[in-house]
Design a protein around this motif. Structure first.
Motif, PDB file in Angstrom:
ATOM      1  N   MET B   1       0.848  -1.191   0.000  1.00 31.04           N
ATOM      2  CA  MET B   1       0.000   0.000   0.000  1.00 31.04           C
ATOM      3  C   MET B   1       0.882   1.238   0.000  1.00 31.04           C
ATOM      4  O   MET B   1       1.983   1.195   0.534  1.00 31.04           O
ATOM      5  CB  MET B   1      -0.884  -0.055   1.269  1.00 31.04           C
ATOM      6  CG  MET B   1      -2.135   0.733   1.152  1.00 31.04           C
ATOM      7  SD  MET B   1      -3.374   0.200   2.343  1.00 31.04           S
ATOM      8  CE  MET B   1      -2.805   0.968   3.821  1.00 31.04           C
ATOM      9  N   ASN B   2       0.379   2.310  -0.526  1.00 31.07           N
ATOM     10  CA  ASN B   2       1.069   3.598  -0.540  1.00 31.07           C
ATOM     11  C   ASN B   2       1.498   3.988   0.878  1.00 31.07           C
ATOM     12  O   ASN B   2       0.688   3.942   1.796  1.00 31.07           O
ATOM     13  CB  ASN B   2       0.079   4.612  -1.099  1.00 31.07           C
ATOM     14  CG  ASN B   2       0.671   5.986  -1.288  1.00 31.07           C
ATOM     15  OD1 ASN B   2       1.853   6.202  -1.038  1.00 31.07           O
ATOM     16  ND2 ASN B   2      -0.152   6.910  -1.716  1.00 31.07           N
ATOM     17  N   ALA B   5      -0.772   6.440   2.677  1.00 34.33           N
ATOM     18  CA  ALA B   5      -2.057   5.855   3.057  1.00 34.33           C
ATOM     19  C   ALA B   5      -1.895   4.945   4.260  1.00 34.33           C
ATOM     20  O   ALA B   5      -2.728   4.921   5.166  1.00 34.33           O
ATOM     21  CB  ALA B   5      -2.642   5.091   1.877  1.00 34.33           C
ATOM     22  N   ILE B   8      -1.593   7.054   7.373  1.00 37.81           N
ATOM     23  CA  ILE B   8      -2.863   7.631   7.788  1.00 37.81           C
ATOM     24  C   ILE B   8      -3.759   6.581   8.412  1.00 37.81           C
ATOM     25  O   ILE B   8      -4.378   6.805   9.467  1.00 37.81           O
ATOM     26  CB  ILE B   8      -3.546   8.335   6.596  1.00 37.81           C
ATOM     27  CG1 ILE B   8      -2.777   9.592   6.251  1.00 37.81           C
ATOM     28  CG2 ILE B   8      -4.977   8.679   6.907  1.00 37.81           C
ATOM     29  CD1 ILE B   8      -3.301  10.309   5.051  1.00 37.81           C
ATOM     30  N   THR B   9      -3.842   5.402   7.786  1.00 41.98           N
ATOM     31  CA  THR B   9      -4.728   4.379   8.337  1.00 41.98           C
ATOM     32  C   THR B   9      -4.225   3.876   9.683  1.00 41.98           C
ATOM     33  O   THR B   9      -5.017   3.700  10.621  1.00 41.98           O
ATOM     34  CB  THR B   9      -4.884   3.199   7.378  1.00 41.98           C
ATOM     35  OG1 THR B   9      -3.611   2.789   6.952  1.00 41.98           O
ATOM     36  CG2 THR B   9      -5.734   3.545   6.197  1.00 41.98           C
ATOM     37  N   SER B  12      -4.799   6.505  12.312  1.00 45.04           N
ATOM     38  CA  SER B  12      -6.220   6.646  12.635  1.00 45.04           C
ATOM     39  C   SER B  12      -6.718   5.467  13.444  1.00 45.04           C
ATOM     40  O   SER B  12      -7.602   5.631  14.297  1.00 45.04           O
ATOM     41  CB  SER B  12      -7.045   6.780  11.367  1.00 45.04           C
ATOM     42  OG  SER B  12      -6.628   7.899  10.649  1.00 45.04           O
ATOM     43  N   ILE B  19      -9.343   7.013  21.502  1.00 42.93           N
ATOM     44  CA  ILE B  19     -10.490   7.864  21.809  1.00 42.93           C
ATOM     45  C   ILE B  19     -11.578   7.061  22.495  1.00 42.93           C
ATOM     46  O   ILE B  19     -12.132   7.482  23.524  1.00 42.93           O
ATOM     47  CB  ILE B  19     -11.038   8.520  20.524  1.00 42.93           C
ATOM     48  CG1 ILE B  19     -10.084   9.569  20.015  1.00 42.93           C
ATOM     49  CG2 ILE B  19     -12.381   9.154  20.785  1.00 42.93           C
ATOM     50  CD1 ILE B  19     -10.522  10.160  18.710  1.00 42.93           C
ATOM     51  N   THR B  31     -17.496   8.259  18.130  1.00 46.40           N
ATOM     52  CA  THR B  31     -16.549   8.816  17.157  1.00 46.40           C
ATOM     53  C   THR B  31     -15.350   7.881  16.985  1.00 46.40           C
ATOM     54  O   THR B  31     -14.917   7.613  15.860  1.00 46.40           O
ATOM     55  CB  THR B  31     -16.059  10.189  17.635  1.00 46.40           C
ATOM     56  OG1 THR B  31     -17.163  10.987  17.965  1.00 46.40           O
ATOM     57  CG2 THR B  31     -15.233  10.873  16.584  1.00 46.40           C
ATOM     58  N   ILE B  35     -14.172   6.071  13.530  1.00 45.43           N
ATOM     59  CA  ILE B  35     -12.844   6.285  12.955  1.00 45.43           C
ATOM     60  C   ILE B  35     -12.152   4.956  12.727  1.00 45.43           C
ATOM     61  O   ILE B  35     -11.514   4.736  11.688  1.00 45.43           O
ATOM     62  CB  ILE B  35     -12.011   7.230  13.866  1.00 45.43           C
ATOM     63  CG1 ILE B  35     -12.560   8.645  13.771  1.00 45.43           C
ATOM     64  CG2 ILE B  35     -10.554   7.209  13.496  1.00 45.43           C
ATOM     65  CD1 ILE B  35     -11.804   9.643  14.602  1.00 45.43           C
ATOM     66  N   ILE B  38     -13.724   3.229   9.598  1.00 46.86           N
ATOM     67  CA  ILE B  38     -13.314   3.821   8.317  1.00 46.86           C
ATOM     68  C   ILE B  38     -11.848   3.537   8.052  1.00 46.86           C
ATOM     69  O   ILE B  38     -11.452   3.258   6.921  1.00 46.86           O
ATOM     70  CB  ILE B  38     -13.567   5.334   8.351  1.00 46.86           C
ATOM     71  CG1 ILE B  38     -15.012   5.628   8.621  1.00 46.86           C
ATOM     72  CG2 ILE B  38     -13.101   5.968   7.081  1.00 46.86           C
ATOM     73  CD1 ILE B  38     -15.797   6.096   7.472  1.00 46.86           C
ATOM     74  N   ALA B  39     -11.017   3.581   9.103  1.00 50.72           N
ATOM     75  CA  ALA B  39      -9.580   3.480   8.868  1.00 50.72           C
ATOM     76  C   ALA B  39      -9.151   2.087   8.450  1.00 50.72           C
ATOM     77  O   ALA B  39      -8.140   1.937   7.774  1.00 50.72           O
ATOM     78  CB  ALA B  39      -8.813   3.897  10.121  1.00 50.72           C
ATOM     79  N   ILE B  41     -10.793   0.057   6.531  1.00 52.84           N
ATOM     80  CA  ILE B  41     -11.304  -0.353   5.213  1.00 52.84           C
ATOM     81  C   ILE B  41     -10.214  -0.496   4.162  1.00 52.84           C
ATOM     82  O   ILE B  41     -10.181  -1.510   3.455  1.00 52.84           O
ATOM     83  CB  ILE B  41     -12.418   0.614   4.765  1.00 52.84           C
ATOM     84  CG1 ILE B  41     -13.668   0.311   5.565  1.00 52.84           C
ATOM     85  CG2 ILE B  41     -12.703   0.490   3.300  1.00 52.84           C
ATOM     86  CD1 ILE B  41     -14.757   1.273   5.285  1.00 52.84           C
ATOM     87  N   PRO B  42      -9.275   0.464   4.006  1.00 46.89           N
ATOM     88  CA  PRO B  42      -8.249   0.244   2.983  1.00 46.89           C
ATOM     89  C   PRO B  42      -7.359  -0.948   3.283  1.00 46.89           C
ATOM     90  O   PRO B  42      -6.828  -1.566   2.369  1.00 46.89           O
ATOM     91  CB  PRO B  42      -7.427   1.530   3.004  1.00 46.89           C
ATOM     92  CG  PRO B  42      -8.233   2.511   3.705  1.00 46.89           C
ATOM     93  CD  PRO B  42      -9.102   1.787   4.638  1.00 46.89           C
ATOM     94  N   SER B  45      -9.145  -4.109   2.020  1.00 43.39           N
ATOM     95  CA  SER B  45      -9.260  -4.189   0.566  1.00 43.39           C
ATOM     96  C   SER B  45      -7.919  -4.027  -0.105  1.00 43.39           C
ATOM     97  O   SER B  45      -7.852  -3.744  -1.298  1.00 43.39           O
ATOM     98  CB  SER B  45     -10.209  -3.109   0.065  1.00 43.39           C
ATOM     99  OG  SER B  45      -9.648  -1.850   0.297  1.00 43.39           O
TER     100      SER B  45
END
Lengths: 173, 346
Positions: B1-2, B5, B8-9, B12, B19, B31, B35, B38-39, B41-42, B45
Motif C-alpha cells: 500500500m502507498n 495511506a 494515515i490508516t 487513525s 479515543i 466517534t 474512525i 473507516i480506517a 477499510i483500505p 481491501s
C-alpha cells in the motif's frame, strides 16, 4: 403547526425510503435532498436556526452537489429510471418493515402519533446554537479536531479505495 | 500500500482506539468506533481481490449499523435521563439495544455471519488486527457498561456463540475461517461472565489476544492459509510448527498452558453465581472447538503429509519471522504458573 411537523416527519421517512429504494444513484440523491430539506425544517421548528442553515449550505450545497458532479463524471450512459419493477418491490418491502417497526415498538399507541415542539429559550443573550458552535472553538476544541480528522480520514480512505483505475479496488466488482 | 495511506490508516486506528477507550461521553465513544471502522477499510481491501472487496463491504455495513445502534441507544438514554455518561446507562430500551449493538460489533451469535467471511477476505496480518485490536474498543465499552447490559440476552448470546463457534468451525479447512470461529467462541466465554466479574472478561480478552497474535504471526511467517499447506509447512519452519501446535493447545484451553486460566476462573465464577448448568454447557461446547484445534495441531506437527515431499527441510534460510513471535509464543505456553501474579493485577 403540529400537523405541519407531522407532515415534515413523514416526508423525512419518505426521503429515506427514496434513498434506499433507488434504482440508480441519481434518483437516490433526490431522496437525500428531500430528507435534508425536511430535516432542516425540523431543526427550524426546534429553534436552532444556525445549525439548520449550516446543514443546508454545507450538506446540500456542498457535499451533495459534489457527489452529484462526481457521479455524473463516472456516469453510466443508460441509468435505470423510476418505472422499474424493482423500485416497487423495494418500496413495498421497506414500507412493510416500517409499519412492523411502529407496531412492534408500540410507538403508535404510546405517543398517540403526537408531536411536541420545543422552544430554545433561556437566559442567554445569543441563541443556543450560536453559543454551541462557539464552544466548539474554545472548550470543545478536542472534539472539533477529532471530528475534522474523521472527515478528512473518510476522504483519504475513499481516495485510497478508488485509486488504481483498472488495477484498483473498483475494477474487481 | 502507498506509504502515506498506510501512515494515515495506522495512525487513525491508534487514534480511534485511544479515543474510545479513554472516553466517558457517548459521542466520543461513537466517534472512536467510526474512525476505527473507516480506517481499517483500505487495509482489508488492500489486495484488490474480489473476495477482499466483498469482505470490506460486509465489514463496513455491519460495523456502521452497529455504531448507529450504539448511538441510538445512547440517544434514547440521553432523551430520558438527560445525561451522556457511559457508565450511567439506565433506560431499559437503551440497555437492550446496546447489548445487541455490541454483539454486532464483536461478532457474537446471531450477528456473527460476517466475521468468517471478512477474515477470509483479508490478509493474515489484517485478520490479526481485525481479531484483536478491533475488538478492543467494543470490549472496553462492554466493561464500562457491564452494569447496564441485559443479562438474559447476553447469556443466551454467549452460550450460542460457544455452540455455533464450535459447530460451524468443525467443517472448515481454511485457517482464517477456523480462527474466526475460534474468536466467536472465545467471545462467548468473555461475555458470559461480564456481568458477574468484568475483570475476568478483561483477562480472557488479553490472553486471547496474546494467543491469537502468536498464531497469526506464526502462520504469517510461512504464509500458510489452509490446512493442506499447514501439513507441508514443517519443511519451511520446523520449530515454528512445533510451537504452533503448543499454542493451539493453549488456545483450546488445555491445562498446562495459559489458555486454561480464563476457562477455569470463568467456570469457578459461574458456579459461585449458581449458574452451574451454564458452566457445564459452556465446558461441553468448548469440546467442539477442541476437536478442530487438535486437528490443526496434528496437521502442523505431523511429518507425513498425504503427498510426498522431495526433501526433509528446505535449504534456504530466508525466513522473515517477526521477532514478536518468540515473546508471544513463550508467554502463550509458559505463563500458567505465574497466574497468582497475574490475577491481582487485572
Amino acid at each position: 403547526m403540529t400537523y405541519f411537523m407531522l407532515f415534515l416527519g413523514l416526508c423525512f421517512v419518505l426521503g429515506g425510503l427514496a434513498v434506499a429504494s433507488n434504482p440508480s444513484p441519481y434518483y437516490g440523491v433526490v431522496g437525500l435532498v428531500l430528507a435534508s430539506v425536511v430535516g432542516c425544517g425540523w431543526l427550524l421548528s426546534l429553534g436552532i436556526s444556525f445549525v439548520a442553515l449550516v446543514l443546508f449550505m454545507v450538506y446540500l450545497g456542498g457535499m451533495l452537489v459534489v457527489f452529484v458532479y462526481s457521479v455524473a463524471l463516472a456516469a453510466d450512459p443508460f441509468p435505470e429510471t423510476w418505472g422499474d419493477w424493482r423500485v416497487l418491490g423495494y418500496g413495498v418491502g421497506l414500507v412493510g418493515v416500517l409499519v412492523a417497526g411502529v407496531v412492534v415498538s408500540g410507538v403508535g399507541e404510546y405517543m398517540k402519533l403526537g408531536v411536541w415542539t420545543v422552544d430554545s429559550g433561556g437566559a442567554v443573550f445569543v441563541r443556543l446554537d450560536f453559543s454551541g458552535v462557539a464552544m466548539f472553538y474554545s472548550w470543545g476544541v478536542g472534539m472539533f479536531l477529532v471530528a475534522g480528522w474523521g472527515l478528512l480520514l473518510t476522504l483519504f480512505v475513499v481516495l485510497e479505495l478508488v485509486r488504481g483505475l483498472s488495477c484498483g479496488a473498483i475494477r474487481a466488482v | 500500500m502507498n506509504p502515506h495511506a498506510k501512515l494515515i490508516t495506522t495512525a487513525s486506528l491508534i487514534l480511534g482506539t485511544t479515543i474510545t477507550i479513554t472516553s466517558n461521553h457517548w459521542a466520543m465513544a461513537w466517534t472512536g468506533l467510526e474512525i476505527n471502522t473507516i480506517a481499517i477499510i483500505p487495509m482489508i481491501s488492500k489486495s484488490h481481490h474480489p473476495r477482499a472487496i466483498e469482505a470490506t463491504i460486509k465489514y463496513f455495513l455491519v460495523q456502521a449499523a452497529a455504531s448507529a445502534s450504539i448511538l441510538f441507544s445512547s440517544l434514547i438514554n440521553a432523551w430520558s435521563t438527560g445525561q451522556w455518561d457511559i457508565t450511567q446507562l439506565t433506560n431499559p430500551t437503551s440497555c437492550l439495544l446496546l447489548t445487541a449493538a455490541i454483539a454486532m460489533k464483536l461478532g457474537l451469535v446471531p450477528f456473527h455471519f460476517w466475521f468468517p467471511e471478512v477474515l477470509q477476505g483479508s490478509s493474515l496480518t489484517t485478520a490479526l488486527l481485525l481479531s484483536t485490536a478491533m475488538k478492543f474498543p467494543p470490549i472496553t465499552i462492554l466493561l464500562l457498561t457491564s452494569n447496564s447490559l441485559n443479562p438474559p440476552l447476553l447469556t443466551l448470546m454467549a452460550v450460542a456463540s460457544a455452540a455455533l463457534g464450535g459447530w460451524t468451525g468443525l467443517n472448515q479447512t481454511q485457517l482464517r475461517k477456523i480462527l474466526a470461529f475460534s474468536s466467536i467462541s472465545h467471545l462467548g466465554w468473555m461475555t458470559v461472565i461480564i456481568i458477574y466479574a468484568p475483570k475476568l472478561t478483561l483477562l480472557t480478552f488479553l490472553l486471547y489476544t496474546l494467543l491469537t497474535s502468536a498464531i497469526f504471526l506464526s502462520l504469517n511467517t510461512s504464509h500458510t492459509t489452509k490446512l493442506s499447506t499447514l501439513m507441508t509447512s514443517w519443511t519451511k519452519t520446523p520449530m515454528l510448527n512445533a510451537t504452533l501446535m503448543l499454542i493451539l493447545l493453549s488456545l483450546a484451553g488445555l491445562p498446562p498452558f495459559i489458555g486454561f486460566l480464563p476457562k477455569w476462573l470463568i467456570i469457578q465464577e459461574l458456579t459461585k453465581q449458581e449458574m452451574t448448568s451454564t458452566a457445564l454447557t459452556l465446558a461441553l461446547l468448548s469440546l467442539l472447538s477442541l476437536f478442530f484445534y487438535l486437528r490443526l495441531a496434528y496437521s502442523s506437527s505431523i511429518t507425513l503429509p498425504p503427498n510426498s515431499t522431495n526433501q526433509t527441510k528446505h535449504w534456504y534460510t530466508n525466513k522473515n519471522a517477526n521477532p514478536l513471535i518468540a515473546i508471544l509464543t513463550s508467554l502463550s505456553i509458559l505463563l500458567l504458573p505465574l497466574s497468582p501474579l497475574i490475577l491481582p493485577t487485572i
